[in-house]
Design an enzyme around this catalytic site. Structure first.
Site, PDB file in Angstrom:
ATOM      1  N   ALA A  63       0.868  -1.187   0.000  1.00 16.55           N
ATOM      2  CA  ALA A  63       0.000   0.000   0.000  1.00 16.55           C
ATOM      3  C   ALA A  63       0.898   1.228   0.000  1.00 16.55           C
ATOM      4  CB  ALA A  63      -0.875  -0.009   1.239  1.00 16.55           C
ATOM      5  N   GLY A 106       0.600  -5.278   0.528  1.00 18.60           N
ATOM      6  CA  GLY A 106      -0.492  -5.330  -0.453  1.00 18.60           C
ATOM      7  C   GLY A 106      -0.050  -5.935  -1.767  1.00 18.60           C
ATOM      8  N   GLU A 109      -0.487  -9.527  -1.319  1.00 22.34           N
ATOM      9  CA  GLU A 109      -1.932  -9.775  -1.209  1.00 22.34           C
ATOM     10  C   GLU A 109      -2.594  -9.724  -2.581  1.00 22.34           C
ATOM     11  OE1 GLU A 109      -2.238  -6.715   1.840  1.00 22.34           O
ATOM     12  OE2 GLU A 109      -3.278  -8.167   3.084  1.00 22.34           O
ATOM     13  N   GLU A 129       4.062  -5.768   7.165  1.00 18.67           N
ATOM     14  CA  GLU A 129       3.239  -4.747   7.801  1.00 18.67           C
ATOM     15  C   GLU A 129       3.556  -4.543   9.291  1.00 18.67           C
ATOM     16  OE1 GLU A 129       2.217  -6.972   5.653  1.00 18.67           O
ATOM     17  OE2 GLU A 129       0.690  -6.152   4.324  1.00 18.67           O
TER      18      GLU A 129
HETATM   19  N1  T1G Z   1       4.572   3.438   0.240  1.00 23.40           N
HETATM   20  C1  T1G Z   1       5.020   4.670  -0.066  1.00 23.40           C
HETATM   21  N2  T1G Z   1       6.316   4.956  -0.342  1.00 23.40           N
HETATM   22  C2  T1G Z   1       7.179   3.925  -0.306  1.00 23.40           C
HETATM   23  C3  T1G Z   1       6.786   2.610   0.008  1.00 23.40           C
HETATM   24  C4  T1G Z   1       5.405   2.389   0.281  1.00 23.40           C
HETATM   25  N3  T1G Z   1       4.939   1.175   0.545  1.00 23.40           N
HETATM   26  N4  T1G Z   1       7.896   1.826  -0.034  1.00 23.40           N
HETATM   27  C5  T1G Z   1       8.913   2.612  -0.359  1.00 23.40           C
HETATM   28  N5  T1G Z   1       8.500   3.865  -0.526  1.00 23.40           N
HETATM   29  C6  T1G Z   1       9.311   5.011  -0.916  1.00 23.40           C
HETATM   30  C7  T1G Z   1      10.395   5.320   0.090  1.00 23.40           C
HETATM   31  O1  T1G Z   1       9.895   6.150   1.122  1.00 23.40           O
HETATM   32  C8  T1G Z   1      11.427   6.008  -0.788  1.00 23.40           C
HETATM   33  O2  T1G Z   1      10.935   7.321  -1.007  1.00 23.40           O
HETATM   34  C9  T1G Z   1      11.309   5.263  -2.117  1.00 23.40           C
HETATM   35  O3  T1G Z   1      10.002   4.663  -2.115  1.00 23.40           O
HETATM   36  C10 T1G Z   1      12.357   4.185  -2.271  1.00 23.40           C
HETATM   37  O4  T1G Z   1      12.241   3.361  -1.100  1.00 23.40           O
HETATM   38  C11 T1G Z   1      -2.443  -3.164   2.048  1.00 23.40           C
HETATM   39  C12 T1G Z   1      -1.557  -2.170   4.496  1.00 23.40           C
HETATM   40  C13 T1G Z   1      10.278  -1.879  -1.180  1.00 23.40           C
HETATM   41  C14 T1G Z   1      12.206  -2.939   0.013  1.00 23.40           C
HETATM   42  O5  T1G Z   1       6.150  -2.074   4.169  1.00 23.40           O
HETATM   43  O6  T1G Z   1      10.468  -2.100   2.409  1.00 23.40           O
HETATM   44  O7  T1G Z   1       0.798  -2.961   2.083  1.00 23.40           O
HETATM   45  O8  T1G Z   1      12.876   8.570   0.000  1.00 23.40           O
HETATM   46  O9  T1G Z   1      14.559   3.865  -0.296  1.00 23.40           O
HETATM   47  O10 T1G Z   1      15.894   0.574  -0.399  1.00 23.40           O
HETATM   48  O11 T1G Z   1      -2.354  -4.886   3.620  1.00 23.40           O
HETATM   49  O12 T1G Z   1      11.041   0.575   0.237  1.00 23.40           O
HETATM   50  O13 T1G Z   1      12.763   8.152  -2.471  1.00 23.40           O
HETATM   51  O14 T1G Z   1      11.145   9.737  -1.386  1.00 23.40           O
HETATM   52  O15 T1G Z   1      13.175   2.027   0.757  1.00 23.40           O
HETATM   53  O16 T1G Z   1      15.105  -0.109  -2.741  1.00 23.40           O
HETATM   54  C15 T1G Z   1       3.722  -2.788   3.161  1.00 23.40           C
HETATM   55  C16 T1G Z   1       8.025  -0.758   2.503  1.00 23.40           C
HETATM   56  C17 T1G Z   1       2.949  -1.525   3.224  1.00 23.40           C
HETATM   57  C18 T1G Z   1       7.281  -2.022   2.086  1.00 23.40           C
HETATM   58  C19 T1G Z   1      12.556  -0.943  -1.436  1.00 23.40           C
HETATM   59  N6  T1G Z   1       4.943  -2.614   2.386  1.00 23.40           N
HETATM   60  N7  T1G Z   1       9.117  -0.474   1.587  1.00 23.40           N
HETATM   61  O17 T1G Z   1      13.713  -0.589  -0.726  1.00 23.40           O
HETATM   62  O18 T1G Z   1      14.070   1.773  -1.600  1.00 23.40           O
HETATM   63  S1  T1G Z   1       1.485  -1.691   4.181  1.00 23.40           S
HETATM   64  C20 T1G Z   1       6.089  -2.233   2.979  1.00 23.40           C
HETATM   65  C21 T1G Z   1      10.285  -1.169   1.656  1.00 23.40           C
HETATM   66  C22 T1G Z   1       0.500  -2.680   3.212  1.00 23.40           C
HETATM   67  C23 T1G Z   1      -1.544  -4.002   2.885  1.00 23.40           C
HETATM   68  C24 T1G Z   1      -0.742  -3.215   3.855  1.00 23.40           C
HETATM   69  C25 T1G Z   1      11.367  -0.717   0.724  1.00 23.40           C
HETATM   70  C26 T1G Z   1      11.586  -1.641  -0.476  1.00 23.40           C
HETATM   71  P1  T1G Z   1      11.982   8.530  -1.236  1.00 23.40           P
HETATM   72  P2  T1G Z   1      13.557   2.785  -0.443  1.00 23.40           P
HETATM   73  P3  T1G Z   1      14.797   0.392  -1.385  1.00 23.40           P
END
Ligand code: T1G
Length: 701
Positions: A63, A106, A109, A129
């Site tokens: 998400a 997501g 999912e 999450e």
């Molecule tokens: N949403 C918004 N922005 C995100 C994002 C996300 N999920 N993931 C990364 N970014 C932004 C981050 O802030 C950075 O921004 C840029 O992307 C590059 O990220 C529905 C409710 C995927 C392993 O928890 O683990 O899904 O600084 O530097 O090192 O049930 O990002 O460039 O402006 O980290 O290559 C679940 C979180 C969400 C994954 C990539 N998903 N992200 O790592 O790049 S909740 C997560 C990561 C959800 C569902 C539920 C990592 C990455 P900026 P980065 P990276």
């Protein structure tokens, strides 16, 4: 079709490509675009199968976390993903999800809404999450146990660690690994499935078989490894519901649990931490176009605990290191510690013995400066004394090639004074690692008055390459982390002098969430470290100001902590601490001599006196622009001082308490304990305006 989603066809296969860089988050418009694609291809008689794939470097990574703030502030309702997955599963044509990069949250999912999932060998899938203080909110806890079994699903949802493609294939999450071009392979697989004919598998139609022992063990583990955190236990509850409820009901209950977590302070704190670790890399005035210097070879001066750990950081990143010491014994000792650390990792299966030898081969141990004129960065990790550091910097200034970065690992001394020993102050910077340097993620990057922007940009980039969280800080005694921890430790010791026992102070803060109590932390680091610094700065102490009494006495007694078997506590041969009556007697004697009337002290006062001391000093640091933003201070404490992630860091925590309350208590402590508790003007200002540090940061940025 919005530009977030691209429809195309490969023969008779409809392809839906998510195009929402950088991580294809499920931002508004993405779920809707996928639904439109499913509908369009369902109605297209030429299309017999559908592939969903991510454009760019990854499949959907979850998400859009930035949207959560809008939900918790009431501005919007989360766009439910559930209908999209149901539409995928109910499609009359086979839906194949093609995964590369990270199918997280997501993303996984959505992938589980497809009939089939294929991936490249390097793909990762996960439900991280809980690292945001929430649980999967789009049927992840309901489909994953049906696809992969309860044991793996519980582990993935409760602890948030991803699994590799081969593990996911074996578990039934994936149907095929695609070697070569992912889209080509996915299209071929989709044609194969279409030719085979339906009905196509719907993960939601499977059953998840309960296993009470799995849930009990997961709960017990979560209480240990994720102490005080609500989300892991909530995730286990949700997975358990998948074994007792029909799918639709399970999804409903999951949603309720998800929303309860999303609105929690713990989740807000953990989302603050997630974005904070990325925000600290953004430095006003040092944009992405700032030139950086290439770091291909390094040198480290000093093979002690810190120098050895720093060396490991470089060789772990594939950067060869010349490791210089002043004596063969010290050099051999340092190398032995490095080798032992690597052997431990090999024994734990972290990497092979061959990798260990490759890394050891990148280290060139020596007693001279030979080769120092070829390296791109020299990191000094010598004894914490200014005279020696200036001597070393004067020496390397005459040897290092032009453009070589001269870095000091000093934890408190002035970078400007160190730079003054060289002819190139623009190349001098502080890179303050935290012990153990090869483990702790924090790297304080200390800018001197003359440090060049390219040197700062290079150092920030190097932090990421070394798998560290680099935080830029200004030059003052103790920079940010240690300057604040001095106030925290001071209050902890005052509380012991005023009536609390060392174990009460440590227990109160440990139960609050700190990884370790302040006194036990002093014993771990070595009480002599602080003792030496206090002696170095004795001349700067303000006459008449109260200073802690006990730690210096402990050092005079040779009680430096764990390394001498005794400090605040006694340690057995396994370094297990136990209270020591000798310390109680010493405390009693010193406080009686100082006329301190000991009293009963509440755990609440311990928490307030220590944590608000951090906050008050943090406010001063912000006023002096030694830290760029409140979040920089939070990230320093979250990644370098064992501050609990679900509290968000000292400044975020103060915002959750309310600055008026923090200010009120600081004023009371000032009345009781004098000028050490004079509230910082910024704390006073924000308290009176009813603002938070976060709001202030937005106003001044
Ligand atoms: N949403 C918004 N922005 C995100 C994002 C996300 N999920 N993931 C990364 N970014 C932004 C981050 O802030 C950075 O921004 C840029 O992307 C590059 O990220 C529905 C409710 C995927 C392993 O928890 O683990 O899904 O600084 O530097 O090192 O049930 O990002 O460039 O402006 O980290 O290559 C679940 C979180 C969400 C994954 C990539 N998903 N992200 O790592 O790049 S909740 C997560 C990561 C959800 C569902 C539920 C990592 C990455 P900026 P980065 P990276």
């Amino acid at each position: 079709m919005s530009d977030l989603i691209i429809f195309s066809k490969q023969g008779s296969v409809g392809v839906i490509t998510v195009n929402n860089p950088p991580v294809n988050a499920l931002s508004p418009g993405v779920p809707e675009g996928i639904a439109d694609g499913l509908k369009q291809f369902a109605e297209d008689a030429e299309v017999k199968a559908i592939v969903l794939i991510g454009g760019g470097r990854t499949f959907i990574a979850g998400a859009d976390i930035k949207e959560f703030g809008k939900i918790t502030s009431g501005a919007k309702r989360e766009s439910t993903l559930l209908p999209v997955m149901l539409a995928m599963e109910d499609s009359a044509k086979p839906v194949v999800v093609a995964i590369h990069g990270t199918a997280f949250g997501g993303g996984l999912e959505v992938a589980m809404g497809g009939h089939y999932r294929v991936a490249v060998p390097s793909a990762l899938v996960g439900q991280p999450e809980v690292k945001l203080g929430i649980i999967p909110g789009a049927a992840g806890t309901q489909r994953l146990p049906r696809l992969a079994g309860v044991e793996l699903a519980t582990k993935m949802c409760a602890f948030g660690e991803p699994v590799k493609a081969d593990v996911a294939l074996a578990a039934g999450i994936l149907d095929r690994i695609i070697d070569g071009d992912l889209l080509t392979g996915a299209v071929a697989f989709a044609n194969e499935m279409a030719d085979k004919g339906g009905p196509y598998p719907k993960p939601r139609d499977r059953t998840a078989t309960g296993n009470a022992a799995v849930f009990a063990e997961a709960r017990a583990t979560a209480k240990k490894t994720h102490r005080n955190q609500a989300a892991p236990l909530a995730a286990i509850d949700a997975v358990e519901l998948a074994t007792t409820l029909p799918f639709a009901e399970g999804c409903q209950r999951e949603r309720e649990i998800f929303e309860k977590c999303l609105f929690s302070t713990q989740s807000k704190a953990m989302i603050h931490s997630f974005f904070g670790e990325r925000e600290v890399a953004k430095i006003p005035g040092i944009g992405k176009d700032t030139p950086v210097r290439e770091i291909k070879r390094a040198a480290v001066i000093g093979a002690g605990t810190m120098g050895g750990g720093i060396t490991m950081n470089f060789v772990n990143a594939g950067i060869p290191v010349i490791l210089k010491e002043s004596s063969s014994e010290a050099l051999e000792r340092g190398l032995a510690i490095i080798r032992k650390n690597y052997s431990n990792s090999v024994a734990k299966g972290r990497f092979s013995a061959e990798v260990m030898e490759q890394r050891m081969a990148l280290i060139t141990p020596q007693l001279t400066y030979d080769g120092f004129d070829q390296v791109d960065i020299i990191t000094e990790a010598a004894f914490e004394g200014m005279a020696l550091k200036k001597e070393i910097f004067a020496a390397i200034d005459g040897i290092a090639k032009p453009g070589c970065i001269l870095a000091s690992n000093t934890s408190t001394l002035s970078i400007d004074e160190i730079a003054s020993a060289t002819s190139r102050p623009a190349d001098v910077i502080g890179t303050h690692y935290f012990s153990p340097a090869n483990v702790m993620r924090l790297l304080e990057i200390v800018r001197g008055a003359a440090t060049g922007s390219d040197v700062i940009a290079t150092s920030m980039g190097l932090a990421k390459k070394l798998n560290k969280v680099g935080v830029l800080v200004g030059n003052c005694r103790g920079f940010v982390g240690n300057r604040m921890i001095h106030c925290y430790g001071r209050e902890a010791q005052f509380l012991v002098e005023e009536g609390a026992t060392p174990q009460q102070v440590d227990a109160a803060l440990y139960q609050w969430g700190m990884a370790m109590g302040p006194l036990a932390m002093g014993d771990l680091a070595g009480l002599d470290v602080g003792w030496r610094i206090r002696k170095e700065f004795k001349h700067l102490e303000k006459p008449g100001l109260r200073v802690p009494m006990v730690a210096d006495e402990l050092c005079e007694m040779g009680r430096f902590g764990q390394k001498t078997g005794a400090g605040w506590y006694l340690y057995d041969d396994k370094r297990k601490p136990s209270p020591d009556p000798v310390v109680d007697d010493l405390i009693g004697r010193l406080t009686a001599g100082a006329g301190i009337a000991r009293r009963t002290i509440s755990d609440e006062e311990i928490i307030e006196r220590t944590l608000y001391a951090l906050v008050n000093e943090g406010a001063r640091i912000l006023e002096e622009k030694i830290a760029l933003r409140p979040v920089d201070i939070d990230v320093i404490y979250l990644t370098g001082y064992g501050f609990p992630v679900y509290r968000g860091g000292p400044m975020f925590y103060a915002d959750t308490v309310g600055l008026p309350e923090v200010y009120r208590r600081a004023k009371e402590f000032e009345a009781q304990h004098g000028e050490l508790w004079e509230p910082a003007p910024l704390l006073k200002k924000l308290a009176e305006e009813g603002k938070t540090f976060t709001q202030w940061a937005k106003e001044v940025s």
